[in-house]
Enzyme design. Structure first.
Site, short mmCIF file in Angstrom:
data_model
loop_
_atom_site.label_atom_id
_atom_site.label_comp_id
_atom_site.label_asym_id
_atom_site.label_seq_id
_atom_site.Cartn_x
_atom_site.Cartn_y
_atom_site.Cartn_z
N HIS A 1 0.83 -1.20 0.00
CA HIS A 1 0.00 0.00 0.00
C HIS A 1 0.86 1.26 0.00
CE1 HIS A 1 0.64 0.98 4.29
NE2 HIS A 1 0.48 -0.31 4.55
N CYS B 1 3.01 -5.02 6.55
CA CYS B 1 2.69 -4.59 5.19
C CYS B 1 3.93 -4.02 4.50
CB CYS B 1 1.59 -3.53 5.21
SG CYS B 1 -0.04 -4.17 5.69
#
Length: 205
Positions: free
Chosen positions: A160, A176
């Site tokens: 992301h 992440c």
């Protein structure tokens, strides 16, 4: 008479100065890792002048030898780089931020979903660690998920964006992989749902 004593005084001062230890040249500046955890700082939007990647992490084409087919994504967490395989020993390389100690992982997954300006719902395990986090945050410039998100398999992990480019190159996330918004938008436009993603800690298996 006063002039006769100047010579010995000057000589003694010079000898004392010469006996002083030589000061080492100052070490070059070494930036320390940012203390803030992006997953724990919702709503922060840095000033425009801060939107600058650390040196060496700019998006670029590089020589990259792999047997994976073009279009595959290979993440090297120890290098802090994500590679989009182009074929002919070439790849498009992006600088990334990765999971901090205790939150790193490796494996083979696929992109199962894509989202522009994704909403953020901290997973239960994150809320358990940090009860003060919001349970929901709508997508937008102040959202920790950034401009785009690629959801990885059935995991809670994503590739992301981030509005904090100074965190690229560091291991401070909750697992992440983050890219600056310009880079994640570029990657988002190049890969479809179903893209193979290989996550390695080291450059070689």
């Amino acid at each position: 008479m006063r002039m006769r004593f100047l010579g010995p005084i000057v000589m003694a001062s010079a000898l004392a100065f010469a006996a002083l230890p030589t000061l080492a040249a100052p070490l070059p500046f070494q930036p320390s890792a940012p203390e803030l955890e992006i997953d724990e700082q919702p709503g922060y939007v840095p000033p425009k002048e801060a939107e600058q990647l650390p040196d060496g992490f700019e998006r670029q084409y590089v020589f990259f030898r792999t047997t994976e087919p073009p279009g595959s994504i290979i993440v090297h967490t120890s290098e802090r780089f994500l590679y989009l395989v182009q074929g002919n020993n070439r790849a498009l390389r992006y600088g990334i931020g990765v999971g901090r100690d205790g939150f790193q992982w490796s494996g083979l997954v696929k992109v199962t979903r894509k989202q522009e300006w994704p909403d953020w719902r901290p997973p239960p395990e994150m809320i358990k660690r940090q009860p003060y986090l919001p349970r929901f945050m709508a997508g937008g410039p102040g959202n920790p998920m950034g401009a785009r998100a690629l959801y990885l398999g059935e995991t809670v992990y994503r590739i992301h964006g981030t509005n904090q480019p100074q965190t690229i190159g560091y291991a401070i996330s909750s697992g992440c992989f983050r890219l600056v918004n310009d880079d994640v938008a570029d990657l988002y436009g190049r890969v479809p749902v179903g893209t193979k993603v290989i996550v390695k800690h080291a450059a070689k298996l």
